[in-house]
Scaffold this motif. Sequence first.
Motif, PDB file in Angstrom:
ATOM      1  N   ASN A   1     -33.595  50.243  30.634  1.00 50.35           N
ATOM      2  CA  ASN A   1     -32.882  49.958  31.874  1.00 50.35           C
ATOM      3  C   ASN A   1     -31.870  51.094  32.064  1.00 50.35           C
ATOM      4  OD1 ASN A   1     -31.954  48.708  34.162  1.00 50.35           O
ATOM      5  ND2 ASN A   1     -31.641  46.712  33.184  1.00 50.35           N
ATOM      6  N   ARG A   2     -31.172  51.096  33.193  1.00 54.04           N
ATOM      7  CA  ARG A   2     -30.123  52.096  33.408  1.00 54.04           C
ATOM      8  C   ARG A   2     -29.138  52.061  32.249  1.00 54.04           C
ATOM      9  NH1 ARG A   2     -29.071  47.649  36.770  1.00 54.04           N
ATOM     10  NH2 ARG A   2     -30.299  48.441  38.510  1.00 54.04           N
ATOM     11  N   HIS A   3     -28.633  53.207  31.831  1.00 51.23           N
ATOM     12  CA  HIS A   3     -27.700  53.254  30.703  1.00 51.23           C
ATOM     13  C   HIS A   3     -26.900  54.553  30.709  1.00 51.23           C
ATOM     14  CE1 HIS A   3     -31.397  55.185  29.123  1.00 51.23           C
ATOM     15  NE2 HIS A   3     -30.537  56.000  28.542  1.00 51.23           N
ATOM     16  N   ILE A   4     -25.896  54.585  29.850  1.00 45.79           N
ATOM     17  CA  ILE A   4     -24.945  55.710  29.826  1.00 45.79           C
ATOM     18  C   ILE A   4     -24.827  56.283  28.418  1.00 45.79           C
ATOM     19  CG2 ILE A   4     -22.509  56.360  30.209  1.00 45.79           C
ATOM     20  CD1 ILE A   4     -22.363  53.883  32.108  1.00 45.79           C
ATOM     21  N   HIS A   5     -24.882  57.618  28.308  1.00 50.18           N
ATOM     22  CA  HIS A   5     -24.497  58.319  27.086  1.00 50.18           C
ATOM     23  C   HIS A   5     -23.157  58.994  27.370  1.00 50.18           C
ATOM     24  CE1 HIS A   5     -28.588  57.867  25.491  1.00 50.18           C
ATOM     25  NE2 HIS A   5     -29.031  58.252  26.673  1.00 50.18           N
ATOM     26  N   LEU A   6     -22.198  58.858  26.457  1.00 48.26           N
ATOM     27  CA  LEU A   6     -20.865  59.426  26.689  1.00 48.26           C
ATOM     28  C   LEU A   6     -20.575  60.570  25.731  1.00 48.26           C
ATOM     29  CD1 LEU A   6     -18.703  56.185  27.132  1.00 48.26           C
ATOM     30  CD2 LEU A   6     -19.296  57.865  28.914  1.00 48.26           C
TER      31      LEU A   6
END
Lengths: 222, 222
Positions: B43-48
């Motif tokens: 699903n949509r996701h974030i790497h920081l």
Amino acid sequence: MSIDNVEKITELIMDVIREKNLVTSGASDTLDEDLNIPVGISNRHIHLSREDLEICFGKDYQLTPIKDLSQPGQFACKETMTICGPKGSIENVRVLGPVRKESQVEILASDNFKLGIKAPLRISGEIAGSSPITIVGSKGSKYLHQGAIVAARHIHMTEDDAKRFGVRNGQIVAIEVEGLRGGTYTNVVIRANDKSRLECHLDTEESNAMGLNSKSKIRIIK
Amino acid sequence: MSIDNVEKITELIMDVIREKNLVTSGASDTLDEDLNIPVGISNRHIHLSREDLEICFGKDYQLTPIKDLSQPGQFACKETMTICGPKGSIENVRVLGPVRKESQVEILASDNFKLGIKAPLRISGEIAGSSPITIVGSKGSKYLHQGAIVAARHIHMTEDDAKRFGVRNGQIVAIEVEGLRGGTYTNVVIRANDKSRLECHLDTEESNAMGLNSKSKIRIIK
């Protein structure tokens, strides 16, 4: 190896060459243009029966058309509804007109998770044994004992189109999409009748997955 | 027609037969099992980045792993963020760890419409010139001048897997999906290295469009 065999082999190879479009002439390039099919992309939406329309929007209520759809006589309405399952709800789901014999809610595969239901993959109209769902309008709501489906992809066309494409009503074909997110979808149903306009109907997940938009064209492969 | 031609023709036919898997022996059936590839659905996701993590969650903040992902060392975090574009926002977007050199937001093609941005189709990590997006955490927010992409589908595998499948790192293949909503996706990138585990990564729109779930398997076709 007899000459008969050589002829058979040559025929087989020519079949493969034709099938794989390894040879194209100027003439077939012109023909190729004619074999492009425009794409119609559906988001989740609702078809209402006259009875359910009155239950959810009031007695003698009339739908308010705001936009004609590509299929003759079909239109998007001002009216939207909330759809609810045991796990969640989705607001602002568009009603399409005109009213039909039976109410039907066409959702995206991902909506099954949001709503907590298991709407089956079905051709529009085939709702026997499909998932229950609640629809909520401005004046009332209705628990549909069946009617929620994920719409099976299909291609509307006239009888003349069907002749041109060499297919018949009810036939299952595959379609081919070009581009960076391209590929093929199998199990696409031909719906040929003279009330239709040529268009391949996919839902937003199917079109996004292949990088399609409302200006895209696809091709039938058999 | 000379015997030479007949031999060439026979070779061509055998190529086609092999390519189209028109003949399968018992031995190749066993081999076939080994060529199934599990699917990982994102699903949509974030790497920081470390810097953006601290801007959005506070100085010296540490991500909280809640679930290991299939790729070694990767994990889903307790932390979620809101992502915003000029037209809309999406809440509860999962952060994945560990921190990376640069922040990257992987969205669904449909999210582009909700957010009002035009995130390009890119292989993870290739964010130069990608879409701006705002990320909002519990202690702060950051306007990323680039970093929003729609992830290009790809297959992770080890070098040994690559040998077994007859592919190499960076090669573009197509994949085949069986079932009622089956078909093929082209332009699937092979990412072979010994830090990977065999898995084909698709996003939720791509998996829903083909009727896939977390137990599904796909096959490479070349």
